[in-house]
Design a protein around this motif. Structure first.
Motif, PDB file in Angstrom:
ATOM      1  N   LEU A   9       1.072  -1.385  -0.013  1.00 10.63           N
ATOM      2  CA  LEU A   9       0.030   0.127  -0.066  1.00 10.63           C
ATOM      3  C   LEU A   9       1.051   1.340  -0.109  1.00 10.63           C
ATOM      4  N   ALA A  10       2.097   1.273   0.694  1.00 14.07           N
ATOM      5  CA  ALA A  10       2.625   2.387   0.925  1.00 14.07           C
ATOM      6  C   ALA A  10       3.399   2.696  -0.342  1.00 14.07           C
ATOM      7  N   LEU A  11       4.020   1.635  -1.283  1.00 11.38           N
ATOM      8  CA  LEU A  11       4.504   1.761  -2.496  1.00 11.38           C
ATOM      9  C   LEU A  11       3.375   2.224  -3.600  1.00 11.38           C
ATOM     10  N   ALA A  12       2.457   1.841  -3.627  1.00 10.52           N
ATOM     11  CA  ALA A  12       1.161   2.249  -4.390  1.00 10.52           C
ATOM     12  C   ALA A  12       0.993   3.653  -3.954  1.00 10.52           C
ATOM     13  N   VAL A  13       0.743   4.275  -2.957  1.00 10.01           N
ATOM     14  CA  VAL A  13       0.657   5.597  -2.844  1.00 10.01           C
ATOM     15  C   VAL A  13       2.029   6.383  -3.111  1.00 10.01           C
ATOM     16  N   TRP A  14       3.188   5.931  -3.011  1.00 12.84           N
ATOM     17  CA  TRP A  14       4.409   6.567  -3.266  1.00 12.84           C
ATOM     18  C   TRP A  14       4.432   6.619  -4.865  1.00 12.84           C
ATOM     19  N   GLY A  15       4.212   5.536  -5.505  1.00  8.48           N
ATOM     20  CA  GLY A  15       4.145   5.423  -6.897  1.00  8.48           C
ATOM     21  C   GLY A  15       3.170   6.082  -7.729  1.00  8.48           C
ATOM     22  N   SER A  16       2.035   6.662  -6.954  1.00  9.00           N
ATOM     23  CA  SER A  16       1.244   7.560  -7.624  1.00  9.00           C
ATOM     24  C   SER A  16       1.696   9.218  -7.220  1.00  9.00           C
ATOM     25  N   LEU A  17       1.814   9.488  -6.039  1.00  9.81           N
ATOM     26  CA  LEU A  17       2.304  10.745  -5.602  1.00  9.81           C
ATOM     27  C   LEU A  17       3.574  11.306  -6.354  1.00  9.81           C
ATOM     28  N   HIS A  18       4.503  10.579  -6.424  1.00 12.56           N
ATOM     29  CA  HIS A  18       5.849  11.009  -6.846  1.00 12.56           C
ATOM     30  C   HIS A  18       5.827  11.154  -8.331  1.00 12.56           C
ATOM     31  N   PRO A  19       5.270  10.321  -9.184  1.00 13.92           N
ATOM     32  CA  PRO A  19       5.110  10.432 -10.536  1.00 13.92           C
ATOM     33  C   PRO A  19       4.259  11.582 -11.016  1.00 13.92           C
ATOM     34  N   ASP A  53      10.091   0.652 -22.198  1.00 10.46           N
ATOM     35  CA  ASP A  53      10.001  -0.391 -20.906  1.00 10.46           C
ATOM     36  C   ASP A  53       9.016  -0.430 -20.154  1.00 10.46           C
ATOM     37  N   LEU A  54       8.536   0.714 -19.805  1.00  9.70           N
ATOM     38  CA  LEU A  54       7.271   0.998 -19.066  1.00  9.70           C
ATOM     39  C   LEU A  54       5.843   0.649 -19.946  1.00  9.70           C
ATOM     40  N   VAL A  55       5.942   0.722 -21.050  1.00  5.87           N
ATOM     41  CA  VAL A  55       4.689   0.617 -21.934  1.00  5.87           C
ATOM     42  C   VAL A  55       4.592  -1.073 -21.807  1.00  5.87           C
ATOM     43  N   ILE A  56       5.641  -1.604 -22.369  1.00  8.27           N
ATOM     44  CA  ILE A  56       5.526  -3.312 -22.090  1.00  8.27           C
ATOM     45  C   ILE A  56       5.387  -3.809 -20.839  1.00  8.27           C
ATOM     46  N   SER A  57       5.844  -3.166 -19.837  1.00  3.10           N
ATOM     47  CA  SER A  57       5.636  -3.702 -18.599  1.00  3.10           C
ATOM     48  C   SER A  57       4.082  -3.226 -18.299  1.00  3.10           C
ATOM     49  N   ALA A  58       3.646  -2.453 -18.508  1.00  2.00           N
ATOM     50  CA  ALA A  58       2.218  -2.035 -18.266  1.00  2.00           C
ATOM     51  C   ALA A  58       1.336  -3.023 -18.950  1.00  2.00           C
ATOM     52  N   ILE A  59       1.541  -3.437 -20.162  1.00  2.00           N
ATOM     53  CA  ILE A  59       0.971  -4.321 -20.907  1.00  2.00           C
ATOM     54  C   ILE A  59       0.979  -5.841 -20.340  1.00  2.00           C
ATOM     55  N   CYS A  86      -2.978   5.188 -16.200  1.00  2.00           N
ATOM     56  CA  CYS A  86      -3.200   6.605 -16.003  1.00  2.00           C
ATOM     57  C   CYS A  86      -2.249   7.159 -15.060  1.00  2.00           C
ATOM     58  N   ILE A  87      -1.644   6.246 -14.304  1.00  3.77           N
ATOM     59  CA  ILE A  87      -0.544   6.940 -13.333  1.00  3.77           C
ATOM     60  C   ILE A  87       0.985   6.251 -13.793  1.00  3.77           C
ATOM     61  N   GLY A  88       0.951   5.036 -13.809  1.00  2.00           N
ATOM     62  CA  GLY A  88       2.117   4.260 -13.871  1.00  2.00           C
ATOM     63  C   GLY A  88       2.337   2.879 -13.190  1.00  2.00           C
ATOM     64  N   VAL A  89       3.234   2.067 -13.920  1.00  3.73           N
ATOM     65  CA  VAL A  89       3.562   0.895 -13.253  1.00  3.73           C
ATOM     66  C   VAL A  89       3.944   0.975 -11.970  1.00  3.73           C
ATOM     67  N   SER A  90       4.476   2.072 -11.800  1.00  2.00           N
ATOM     68  CA  SER A  90       4.776   2.172 -10.267  1.00  2.00           C
ATOM     69  C   SER A  90       3.731   2.452  -9.215  1.00  2.00           C
ATOM     70  N   CYS A  91       2.501   2.532  -9.586  1.00  2.00           N
ATOM     71  CA  CYS A  91       1.389   2.650  -8.960  1.00  2.00           C
ATOM     72  C   CYS A  91       0.699   1.121  -9.036  1.00  2.00           C
ATOM     73  N   GLY A  92       0.259   0.819 -10.323  1.00  2.00           N
ATOM     74  CA  GLY A  92      -0.549  -0.275 -10.530  1.00  2.00           C
ATOM     75  C   GLY A  92      -0.087  -1.462 -10.048  1.00  2.00           C
ATOM     76  N   LEU A  93       1.359  -1.818 -10.298  1.00  2.00           N
ATOM     77  CA  LEU A  93       1.732  -3.275  -9.691  1.00  2.00           C
ATOM     78  C   LEU A  93       1.485  -3.371  -8.096  1.00  2.00           C
ATOM     79  N   PRO A  94       2.043  -2.243  -7.259  1.00  2.00           N
ATOM     80  CA  PRO A  94       1.960  -2.536  -5.760  1.00  2.00           C
ATOM     81  C   PRO A  94       0.515  -2.417  -5.522  1.00  2.00           C
ATOM     82  N   LEU A  95      -0.344  -1.820  -6.190  1.00  2.00           N
ATOM     83  CA  LEU A  95      -2.003  -1.468  -5.877  1.00  2.00           C
ATOM     84  C   LEU A  95      -2.334  -3.011  -6.165  1.00  2.00           C
ATOM     85  N   TYR A  96      -2.021  -3.671  -7.343  1.00  2.00           N
ATOM     86  CA  TYR A  96      -2.548  -4.988  -7.535  1.00  2.00           C
ATOM     87  C   TYR A  96      -1.950  -5.973  -6.602  1.00  2.00           C
ATOM     88  N   LEU A  97      -0.776  -6.003  -6.137  1.00  2.00           N
ATOM     89  CA  LEU A  97      -0.424  -6.679  -5.063  1.00  2.00           C
ATOM     90  C   LEU A  97      -1.067  -6.366  -3.633  1.00  2.00           C
TER      91      LEU A  97
END
Length: 104
Positions: A9-19, A53-59, A86-97
């Motif tokens: 959860l902390a990584l999802a929040v950080w992964g949304s706020l920072h980017p 790299d991020l586009v492929i990771s998002a897919i 909408c935000i990035g893999v840095s938010c989506g991945l930890p949010l999903y986990l």
């Protein structure tokens, strides 16, 4: 909540706020232009490599989320897909986990 879920959860929040903060700073300096932002991401070889790299990771993340959520009918996990694009893999991945690690 377990320490691992708190970390996700902390990584999802950080992964949304920072980017988002950095993107809003870019908008403040350059005006609100999505095409300009994408052009800036692809302006040099290093940034273009990171962009793709991020586009492929998002897919790949989206395919994984769909492969897990649809058969289990876990609709809450699908929230990570718009977060990823909408935000990035840095938010989506930890949010999903975080969502995946909850009790069902």
């Amino acid at each position: 909540m377990t320490p691992l879920r708190i970390l996700f959860l902390a990584l999802a929040v950080w992964g949304s706020l920072h980017p988002l903060a950095l993107i809003f700073l870019w908008f403040a300096e350059n005006g609100i232009s999505l095409t300009g932002l994408i052009a800036a991401w692809r302006s040099g070889w290093a940034s273009a490599a990171l962009f793709w790299d991020l586009v492929i990771s998002a897919i790949a993340l989206t395919a994984w989320i769909l492969a897990e959520c649809l058969p289990r009918r876990d609709r809450i996990g699908l929230l990570a897909i718009p977060a990823t694009f909408c935000i990035g893999v840095s938010c989506g991945l930890p949010l999903y986990l975080f969502l995946r690690s909850r009790r069902v």
